[in-house]
Design a protein around this motif. Structure first.
Motif, PDB file in Angstrom:
ATOM      1  N   LEU A  97     -62.674 113.182  28.866  1.00 40.58           N
ATOM      2  CA  LEU A  97     -62.062 113.308  30.189  1.00 40.58           C
ATOM      3  C   LEU A  97     -60.968 114.366  30.101  1.00 40.58           C
ATOM      4  N   CYS A  98     -61.266 115.548  30.624  1.00 43.58           N
ATOM      5  CA  CYS A  98     -60.334 116.671  30.549  1.00 43.58           C
ATOM      6  C   CYS A  98     -59.369 116.647  31.732  1.00 43.58           C
ATOM      7  N   THR A  99     -58.198 117.195  31.506  1.00 40.49           N
ATOM      8  CA  THR A  99     -57.190 117.329  32.550  1.00 40.49           C
ATOM      9  C   THR A  99     -56.720 118.770  32.598  1.00 40.49           C
ATOM     10  N   VAL A 100     -56.804 119.368  33.781  1.00 43.83           N
ATOM     11  CA  VAL A 100     -56.230 120.693  34.010  1.00 43.83           C
ATOM     12  C   VAL A 100     -54.942 120.484  34.799  1.00 43.83           C
ATOM     13  N   LYS A 101     -53.828 120.690  34.151  1.00 44.60           N
ATOM     14  CA  LYS A 101     -52.532 120.515  34.798  1.00 44.60           C
ATOM     15  C   LYS A 101     -52.092 121.849  35.387  1.00 44.60           C
ATOM     16  N   VAL A 102     -51.891 121.870  36.698  1.00 49.30           N
ATOM     17  CA  VAL A 102     -51.492 123.077  37.418  1.00 49.30           C
ATOM     18  C   VAL A 102     -50.057 122.906  37.882  1.00 49.30           C
ATOM     19  N   SER A 103     -49.223 123.883  37.575  1.00 50.38           N
ATOM     20  CA  SER A 103     -47.813 123.864  37.988  1.00 50.38           C
ATOM     21  C   SER A 103     -47.553 125.078  38.866  1.00 50.38           C
ATOM     22  N   ILE A 104     -47.001 124.839  40.043  1.00 48.34           N
ATOM     23  CA  ILE A 104     -46.656 125.909  40.987  1.00 48.34           C
ATOM     24  C   ILE A 104     -45.146 125.903  41.156  1.00 48.34           C
ATOM     25  N   GLU A 133     -58.427 120.454  46.524  1.00 52.80           N
ATOM     26  CA  GLU A 133     -57.488 119.492  47.090  1.00 52.80           C
ATOM     27  C   GLU A 133     -56.316 120.223  47.717  1.00 52.80           C
ATOM     28  N   LYS A 134     -55.798 119.635  48.793  1.00 51.40           N
ATOM     29  CA  LYS A 134     -54.659 120.196  49.510  1.00 51.40           C
ATOM     30  C   LYS A 134     -53.392 119.474  49.079  1.00 51.40           C
ATOM     31  N   ILE A 135     -52.382 120.227  48.651  1.00 50.26           N
ATOM     32  CA  ILE A 135     -51.125 119.668  48.168  1.00 50.26           C
ATOM     33  C   ILE A 135     -50.032 120.036  49.168  1.00 50.26           C
ATOM     34  N   SER A 136     -49.417 119.016  49.749  1.00 50.80           N
ATOM     35  CA  SER A 136     -48.401 119.234  50.783  1.00 50.80           C
ATOM     36  C   SER A 136     -46.986 119.010  50.279  1.00 50.80           C
ATOM     37  N   ALA A 137     -46.801 118.911  48.968  1.00 48.36           N
ATOM     38  CA  ALA A 137     -45.457 118.695  48.426  1.00 48.36           C
ATOM     39  C   ALA A 137     -44.559 119.887  48.766  1.00 48.36           C
ATOM     40  N   THR A 138     -43.273 119.620  48.959  1.00 51.08           N
ATOM     41  CA  THR A 138     -42.337 120.667  49.380  1.00 51.08           C
ATOM     42  C   THR A 138     -41.254 120.943  48.347  1.00 51.08           C
ATOM     43  N   ALA A 139     -41.391 120.430  47.127  1.00 48.00           N
ATOM     44  CA  ALA A 139     -40.361 120.644  46.106  1.00 48.00           C
ATOM     45  C   ALA A 139     -40.466 122.055  45.531  1.00 48.00           C
ATOM     46  N   LYS A 140     -39.465 122.421  44.771  1.00 50.98           N
ATOM     47  CA  LYS A 140     -39.460 123.745  44.140  1.00 50.98           C
ATOM     48  C   LYS A 140     -40.635 123.904  43.187  1.00 50.98           C
ATOM     49  N   THR A 141     -40.891 122.864  42.384  1.00 51.23           N
ATOM     50  CA  THR A 141     -42.002 122.892  41.433  1.00 51.23           C
ATOM     51  C   THR A 141     -42.982 121.778  41.780  1.00 51.23           C
ATOM     52  N   ILE A 142     -44.233 122.142  41.880  1.00 50.88           N
ATOM     53  CA  ILE A 142     -45.293 121.197  42.238  1.00 50.88           C
ATOM     54  C   ILE A 142     -46.235 121.072  41.054  1.00 50.88           C
ATOM     55  N   HIS A 143     -46.550 119.855  40.684  1.00 53.41           N
ATOM     56  CA  HIS A 143     -47.493 119.591  39.595  1.00 53.41           C
ATOM     57  C   HIS A 143     -48.725 118.889  40.157  1.00 53.41           C
ATOM     58  N   HIS A 144     -49.868 119.315  39.703  1.00 52.68           N
ATOM     59  CA  HIS A 144     -51.127 118.716  40.156  1.00 52.68           C
ATOM     60  C   HIS A 144     -52.080 118.641  38.971  1.00 52.68           C
TER      61      HIS A 144
END
Length: 643
Positions: free
Chosen positions: A450-457, A499-510
């Motif tokens: 089970l792989c995880t791709v962690k994306v940080s914006i 997927e749509k990410i609606s978080a409004t913080a400076k750094t978003i993790h998905h």
């Protein structure tokens, strides 16, 4: 004797209506207070540039002030209905003040005589009332019948010694009662003259109003699926969208949504002629229409008029229809993307996301991303593109020194300040990605993991602790929250995750999770696309190397864990105890039948063991195991335990 009681009905009705009136008036007052005290930020009426001023004023006009309440039909109906219920509540209060005593058994009151009257007065009153309310003189009158029974009961309570003693001690001629109640319904229901009216009202309420309300609610709610989009719209998208759908055809497909089919039907010949004129003027900038239905044609023309910034040619009615389409556009785009995900059409899904960007900024495919800048038109963009410093888009224009930014020679200081403010608002992001397997120390990926791709914006233009805020979209008539679409796909155009990410913080993790494919080396494409801005999307390559899982060491069970597995479960212990009990019963039966025969005594254990084995085999068969007579008892128990 139970009787219909007006006072009890008043109290019951008052308590019942209060359950509606209290929250109803609270919601009305809250709505009124919010209409005058709500902040501009709460309703999305922000003014960060002068370009947003007109939009902010329109939003405040629609959501603040007395006009917003008077123009809201549903709110007015709510207020009128609440006022009607309040009037009924006040009438009940007045009725309670006049006749507020709940009926109790008072024989003197029932016989209409003074308290403490003598026997002569009691008998006289009884004769008069019994003759007046006797059933023979009032055939079919339930009220008279009930009154006659109460008169008889009251006379008995005052003349019969035992009944009188019970009444004096317990307040009832029948003695002490565990519960004293009366029927909380008005007495006019017992009046024969009102029988037809009561029956008619009951039939209308139970046979017409209640079924109609249930039908209306069910029929309306059954039309909508996820994201409050109609099922017919999903069917339309499934029928029209495919992996070859281009972005220029998407406005026509959105125009065919079921939400617009009633509203966008042309209303008169003047509207038809206006639409035909607009269509002829924009035909060169539109994809050739595929569907000639009037609803599709009208909606397609309205969306293109907005995207091409030609809404001044629309009438007031057409502008209102366009606003309705734009209000539902976000949920419809999400539905289109979910259909593309179901069809595994990666490029079409990305086209839908880009259509959302164009709708937010009122731009179309041939427009430069510089058109998002406040006060910029085609003339300013031409001046920028002809400059010595080449500028292909808004990102390059933002990175230029202020003295090299072209196109603003004729701008005022306020307009230049708007451009500078917008460039600070425009997303400046850094995207990082990492592939790993949870709880794996060697950082190697094997087939089936089970792989995880962690994306940080990370938003570089947002301070720590601040939020992104609303998107700068001055021509979109509603507040637009900035969000990010994160898409992971294969080189062949297949969707792994979107997927749509609606978080409004400076750094978003998905985190994106998926099963590792077969052994080999893979390069996946990772897109981060804005839902509201054009020209800030980013693309990265995600590399993944999977190894053959056959090289992994064989997993060995710890001895302590193996011993725990061998321990019988509670069900097995009960089953074994039941089998042993049956065996003991068989042994005693065999011994009594043998009469001391040694050969039969020796055969008892064998028959018990055989029966135990047979029962275990039956249990194993019931659990789905094979019926093999050669299996021993322990094997049967293990199979049954596993099942």
């Amino acid at each position: 004797m139970l009787q219909y009681d007006n006072s009890a009905f008043y109290f019951f009705a008052l308590s019942s209506l209060s359950f509606y009136l209290v929250p109803s008036w609270w919601s009305i007052l809250k709505r009124v207070v919010n209409a005058f005290t709500v902040s501009d930020e709460a309703i999305g009426a922000v003014t960060r540039t002068t370009a947003e001023k007109k939009k902010a004023e329109e939003i405040k006009k629609e959501t603040k002030g007395i006009s917003t309440l008077l123009g809201n039909r549903s709110f007015l109906l709510h207020v009128l209905f609440t006022l009607a219920v309040t009037a009924i509540f006040c009438w009940l209060l007045v009725s309670v003040s006049i006749d507020g005593e709940v009926n109790t058994f008072d024989p003197f009151h029932i016989l209409e005589i003074d308290t403490g009257a003598d026997n002569k007065a009691i008998k006289k009153a009884y004769r008069s009332l019994s003759l007046k309310y006797h059933p023979d003189k009032n055939p079919g009158d339930r009220a008279a019948e009930a009154k006659f029974m109460m008169v008889s009961k009251a006379y008995e309570a005052l003349t019969d010694e035992e009944a009188k003693r019970n009444y004096e001690l317990h307040g009832n001629p029948d003695g002490k009662q565990s519960l004293e109640v009366s029927i909380g319904l008005p007495t006019f229901l017992l009046d024969t003259n009102n029988r037809n009216l009561v029956l008619m009202v009951y039939l209308i309420f139970m046979v017409v109003l209640v079924p109609f309300g249930v039908y209306t609610y069910y029929s309306n709610s059954s039309k909508f699926g996820e994201k409050d989009v109609m099922y017919d719209t999903y069917s339309w998208f499934h029928y029209t969208l495919n992996e070859h759908t281009i972005i220029k055809s998407l406005p026509e497909l959105m125009a065919g949504s079921a939400e617009f089919r009633k509203r966008n039907m042309p209303k008169d010949s003047n509207e038809k002629s206006t639409i035909a004129k607009l269509l002829s003027g924009m035909r060169s900038q539109m994809q050739k229409p595929k569907y000639n239905h009037p609803v599709c044609v009208k909606g397609n023309v309205l969306l293109h008029a907005y995207l091409l910034r030609k809404t001044d040619a629309l009438t007031a009615g057409l502008k209102e229809d366009l606003r309705c389409m734009l209000r539902l556009s976000s949920s419809l785009l999400d539905a289109m993307i979910s259909v593309c995900q179901h069809q595994d059409s990666l490029q079409t899904a990305m086209n839908c996301i880009e259509l959302g960007q164009y709708l937010s900024q009122a731009m179309w495919v041939k427009d430069s991303s510089l058109l998002q800048l406040p006060h910029f038109t085609a003339e300013e963009i031409k001046h920028v593109e002809k400059g010595k410093q080449k500028c292909d888009g808004i990102l390059q224009y933002r990175d230029l020194p202020d003295d090299q930014k072209k196109g603003m020679n004729d701008f005022t200081d306020a307009q230049k300040a708007d451009v500078a403010a917008y460039l600070k608002l425009f997303p400046d992001i850094t995207v990082e990605s990492k592939v790993f397997v949870d709880d794996d120390e060697d950082d190697k990926v094997y087939e089936g993991d089970l792989c995880t791709v962690k994306v940080s914006i990370t938003h570089n233009n947002v301070k720590e602790g601040e939020s992104i805020g609303l998107a700068h979209a001055p021509l979109f008539p509603y507040p637009k929250q900035a969000a990010w679409w994160i898409i992971l796909g294969t080189k062949e155009g297949k969707i792994i995750n979107i997927e749509k990410i609606s978080a409004t913080a400076k750094t978003i993790h998905h985190a994106i999770k998926f099963l590792a494919p077969r052994q080999g080396e893979y390069n996946f494409d990772l897109w981060v696309k804005s839902s509201a801005y054009i020209g800030c999307d980013q693309k990265e390559s995600v590399k993944l190397t999977t190894l053959d899982n056959s090289v992994l060491p064989e997993y060995k069970i710890h001895p302590d864990d193996a011993e725990l597995d061998d321990e019988p479960t509670l069900f097995e212990e009960i089953l074994n105890a039941h089998i042993e009990q049956d065996s003991d019963d068989d042994d005693s039966d065999d011994e009594s039948d043998a009469g001391g025969d040694a050969n039969k005594k020796e055969a008892v254990p064998d028959s018990a063991a055989a029966k135990k084995k047979a029962q275990l085999q039956k249990a194993r068969q019931a659990a789905g195991g094979d019926d093999d007579d050669s299996d021993d008892d322990s094997d049967a128990e293990e199979v049954y335990a596993e099942k």
